[in-house]
Write a protein that holds these residues in place. Sequence first.
Motif, PDB file in Angstrom:
ATOM      1  N   MET A 147       0.838  -1.189   0.000  1.00  0.00           N
ATOM      2  CA  MET A 147       0.000   0.000   0.000  1.00  0.00           C
ATOM      3  C   MET A 147       0.882   1.251   0.000  1.00  0.00           C
ATOM      4  SD  MET A 147      -2.761   1.277   2.857  1.00  0.00           S
ATOM      5  CE  MET A 147      -3.233  -0.417   3.194  1.00  0.00           C
ATOM      6  N   ILE A 148       0.488   2.237  -0.777  1.00  0.00           N
ATOM      7  CA  ILE A 148       1.193   3.515  -0.787  1.00  0.00           C
ATOM      8  C   ILE A 148       0.463   4.434   0.190  1.00  0.00           C
ATOM      9  CG2 ILE A 148       1.942   5.473  -2.184  1.00  0.00           C
ATOM     10  CD1 ILE A 148       1.951   3.601  -4.597  1.00  0.00           C
ATOM     11  N   THR A 149       1.053   4.630   1.370  1.00  0.00           N
ATOM     12  CA  THR A 149       0.362   5.324   2.451  1.00  0.00           C
ATOM     13  C   THR A 149       0.772   6.786   2.606  1.00  0.00           C
ATOM     14  OG1 THR A 149       2.019   4.547   4.030  1.00  0.00           O
ATOM     15  CG2 THR A 149       0.045   3.185   3.752  1.00  0.00           C
ATOM     16  N   ASN A 150       1.929   7.160   2.054  1.00  0.00           N
ATOM     17  CA  ASN A 150       2.423   8.517   2.222  1.00  0.00           C
ATOM     18  C   ASN A 150       1.548   9.496   1.430  1.00  0.00           C
ATOM     19  OD1 ASN A 150       4.008  10.972   1.665  1.00  0.00           O
ATOM     20  ND2 ASN A 150       5.652   9.914   2.754  1.00  0.00           N
ATOM     21  N   ALA A 151       0.904  10.421   2.126  1.00  0.00           N
ATOM     22  CA  ALA A 151      -0.031  11.347   1.482  1.00  0.00           C
ATOM     23  C   ALA A 151       0.663  12.224   0.443  1.00  0.00           C
ATOM     24  CB  ALA A 151      -0.710  12.211   2.537  1.00  0.00           C
ATOM     25  N   TYR A 152       1.920  12.599   0.697  1.00  0.00           N
ATOM     26  CA  TYR A 152       2.640  13.447  -0.257  1.00  0.00           C
ATOM     27  C   TYR A 152       2.965  12.675  -1.543  1.00  0.00           C
ATOM     28  CZ  TYR A 152       3.194  16.724   3.598  1.00  0.00           C
ATOM     29  OH  TYR A 152       2.950  17.593   4.637  1.00  0.00           O
ATOM     30  N   ILE A 153       3.300  11.384  -1.386  1.00  0.00           N
ATOM     31  CA  ILE A 153       3.597  10.579  -2.571  1.00  0.00           C
ATOM     32  C   ILE A 153       2.326  10.339  -3.380  1.00  0.00           C
ATOM     33  CG2 ILE A 153       4.506   8.382  -3.407  1.00  0.00           C
ATOM     34  CD1 ILE A 153       6.551  10.408  -2.162  1.00  0.00           C
ATOM     35  N   ASN A 154       1.215  10.111  -2.702  1.00  0.00           N
ATOM     36  CA  ASN A 154      -0.047   9.973  -3.432  1.00  0.00           C
ATOM     37  C   ASN A 154      -0.424  11.270  -4.131  1.00  0.00           C
ATOM     38  OD1 ASN A 154      -0.837   7.259  -3.129  1.00  0.00           O
ATOM     39  ND2 ASN A 154      -1.442   7.628  -1.008  1.00  0.00           N
ATOM     40  N   ARG A 155      -0.125  12.397  -3.491  1.00  0.00           N
ATOM     41  CA  ARG A 155      -0.373  13.687  -4.132  1.00  0.00           C
ATOM     42  C   ARG A 155       0.498  13.832  -5.383  1.00  0.00           C
ATOM     43  NH1 ARG A 155       0.734  19.558  -1.218  1.00  0.00           N
ATOM     44  NH2 ARG A 155      -0.017  20.880  -2.927  1.00  0.00           N
ATOM     45  N   ALA A 156       1.745  13.389  -5.275  1.00  0.00           N
ATOM     46  CA  ALA A 156       2.657  13.454  -6.421  1.00  0.00           C
ATOM     47  C   ALA A 156       2.186  12.537  -7.546  1.00  0.00           C
ATOM     48  CB  ALA A 156       4.065  13.060  -5.983  1.00  0.00           C
ATOM     49  N   ILE A 157       1.756  11.327  -7.205  1.00  0.00           N
ATOM     50  CA  ILE A 157       1.263  10.387  -8.219  1.00  0.00           C
ATOM     51  C   ILE A 157       0.045  10.964  -8.919  1.00  0.00           C
ATOM     52  CG2 ILE A 157       0.161   8.132  -8.542  1.00  0.00           C
ATOM     53  CD1 ILE A 157       2.063   7.060  -6.359  1.00  0.00           C
ATOM     54  N   ASP A 158      -0.868  11.551  -8.150  1.00  0.00           N
ATOM     55  CA  ASP A 158      -2.046  12.178  -8.764  1.00  0.00           C
ATOM     56  C   ASP A 158      -1.620  13.271  -9.737  1.00  0.00           C
ATOM     57  OD1 ASP A 158      -3.829  10.594  -7.354  1.00  0.00           O
ATOM     58  OD2 ASP A 158      -4.087  12.045  -5.731  1.00  0.00           O
ATOM     59  N   TYR A 159      -0.647  14.069  -9.343  1.00  0.00           N
ATOM     60  CA  TYR A 159      -0.171  15.154 -10.206  1.00  0.00           C
ATOM     61  C   TYR A 159       0.426  14.595 -11.500  1.00  0.00           C
ATOM     62  CZ  TYR A 159       2.113  19.485 -11.654  1.00  0.00           C
ATOM     63  OH  TYR A 159       2.504  20.595 -12.365  1.00  0.00           O
ATOM     64  N   ILE A 160       1.232  13.548 -11.369  1.00  0.00           N
ATOM     65  CA  ILE A 160       1.844  12.924 -12.546  1.00  0.00           C
ATOM     66  C   ILE A 160       0.768  12.363 -13.470  1.00  0.00           C
ATOM     67  CG2 ILE A 160       3.281  11.002 -13.341  1.00  0.00           C
ATOM     68  CD1 ILE A 160       4.908  11.401 -10.689  1.00  0.00           C
ATOM     69  N   LEU A 161      -0.175  11.615 -12.919  1.00  0.00           N
ATOM     70  CA  LEU A 161      -1.217  10.995 -13.737  1.00  0.00           C
ATOM     71  C   LEU A 161      -2.077  12.040 -14.441  1.00  0.00           C
ATOM     72  CD1 LEU A 161      -2.350   8.112 -11.335  1.00  0.00           C
ATOM     73  CD2 LEU A 161      -0.940   7.903 -13.388  1.00  0.00           C
ATOM     74  N   ASN A 162      -2.313  13.165 -13.780  1.00  0.00           N
ATOM     75  CA  ASN A 162      -3.160  14.204 -14.364  1.00  0.00           C
ATOM     76  C   ASN A 162      -2.422  15.106 -15.349  1.00  0.00           C
ATOM     77  OD1 ASN A 162      -5.526  13.426 -13.001  1.00  0.00           O
ATOM     78  ND2 ASN A 162      -4.939  14.576 -11.175  1.00  0.00           N
ATOM     79  N   HIS A 163      -1.079  15.009 -15.387  1.00  0.00           N
ATOM     80  CA  HIS A 163      -0.285  15.835 -16.298  1.00  0.00           C
ATOM     81  C   HIS A 163       0.644  14.987 -17.152  1.00  0.00           C
ATOM     82  CE1 HIS A 163      -1.508  18.626 -13.077  1.00  0.00           C
ATOM     83  NE2 HIS A 163      -1.422  19.571 -13.979  1.00  0.00           N
ATOM     84  N   ILE A 164       0.300  13.707 -17.329  1.00  0.00           N
ATOM     85  CA  ILE A 164       1.226  12.783 -17.987  1.00  0.00           C
ATOM     86  C   ILE A 164       1.448  13.132 -19.457  1.00  0.00           C
ATOM     87  CG2 ILE A 164      -0.498  11.060 -18.704  1.00  0.00           C
ATOM     88  CD1 ILE A 164       3.039  10.427 -17.180  1.00  0.00           C
ATOM     89  N   ASN A 165       0.538  13.888 -20.048  1.00  0.00           N
ATOM     90  CA  ASN A 165       0.722  14.290 -21.442  1.00  0.00           C
ATOM     91  C   ASN A 165       1.490  15.607 -21.573  1.00  0.00           C
ATOM     92  OD1 ASN A 165      -1.395  15.731 -20.314  1.00  0.00           O
ATOM     93  ND2 ASN A 165      -2.548  15.870 -22.214  1.00  0.00           N
ATOM     94  N   GLU A 166       2.112  16.044 -20.460  1.00  0.00           N
ATOM     95  CA  GLU A 166       2.942  17.245 -20.480  1.00  0.00           C
ATOM     96  C   GLU A 166       4.394  16.864 -20.174  1.00  0.00           C
ATOM     97  OE1 GLU A 166       1.284  19.995 -17.658  1.00  0.00           O
ATOM     98  OE2 GLU A 166      -0.779  19.598 -18.331  1.00  0.00           O
ATOM     99  N   ASN A 167       5.302  17.792 -20.409  1.00  0.00           N
ATOM    100  CA  ASN A 167       6.721  17.554 -20.109  1.00  0.00           C
ATOM    101  C   ASN A 167       7.007  17.941 -18.657  1.00  0.00           C
ATOM    102  OD1 ASN A 167       7.625  16.556 -22.658  1.00  0.00           O
ATOM    103  ND2 ASN A 167       7.498  18.637 -23.471  1.00  0.00           N
TER     104      ASN A 167
END
Length: 277
Positions: free
Chosen positions: A1-21
Amino acid sequence: MITNAYINRAIDYILNHINENISVDEIASHCNFSRYYFSRMFKAETGESVYEFIKRVKMEQSAFRLKVEKRRSITDISCDYGYSSSNYSSAFKQHHHLSPMEFRRSITQISLTNPLFNKAAVGLESFEKCTQKISIEVLEDYPVIYERHKGSYGNLSVHWGAFQEKHKEHITELTLFLERTYDDPSITDIDECLYDICMTAPEGCQLKNTYVIKGGKFAIYHFKGFVKQIYTAYQSLFNVWLPQSSCEIDHRYGFEIYRKIDNGSMYMEIDLCIPIK
């Protein structure tokens, strides 16, 4: 399980901007950490460096687009993820061991082996049979309590049991159970798949591990069957129905809504919600 809230925030950011550089510095700044500290934290939590994760997601999500958007050119899809045609071909072959063209030609055949159940053979449904099970609907937003996991979808039943026990005080007769799967296991290594298990959050919920699954327009495959048949349903959607339909998948992420489960027989009724434009 990925429990770190900051890492989940980072993953969300990556997934939502994956079509950007997007850059490591940009993501670290988004989470209010230095690049060095954030990079160490991300690797410890996910097992991948930030750069490795971004590149892998780009390669695997663009491969999924090659699979379901057969009428679009490889060049157009590569541009969606920030690559020139030549750079994309090189990066893609390094990751998938096939050129984009070879991948597109072979992915339907690759999809006919179920990696979740001892590589069982898969028989894809026809376009007509899929269409009988699909409705086009506009769904509401779902505020949810969630837990994020990285690993095989085969572990879902274990995680679901622990999740429901942990949050049983928030479960009522109105609670919906949802699952957000970000990867196609015919493309992504089975042990690298990312998924969120979720339940609708009651009004006024004060838990920190919450977010909103955005609604909108979806093609909904109304699945009725057993757990071993879910992969076949998805592959029929991805390899047959989406490429032949007039619907265009968009850049939101799909999810499942559990409508009925018999824990004894593992018979299930699930809405497979595919976001479309």
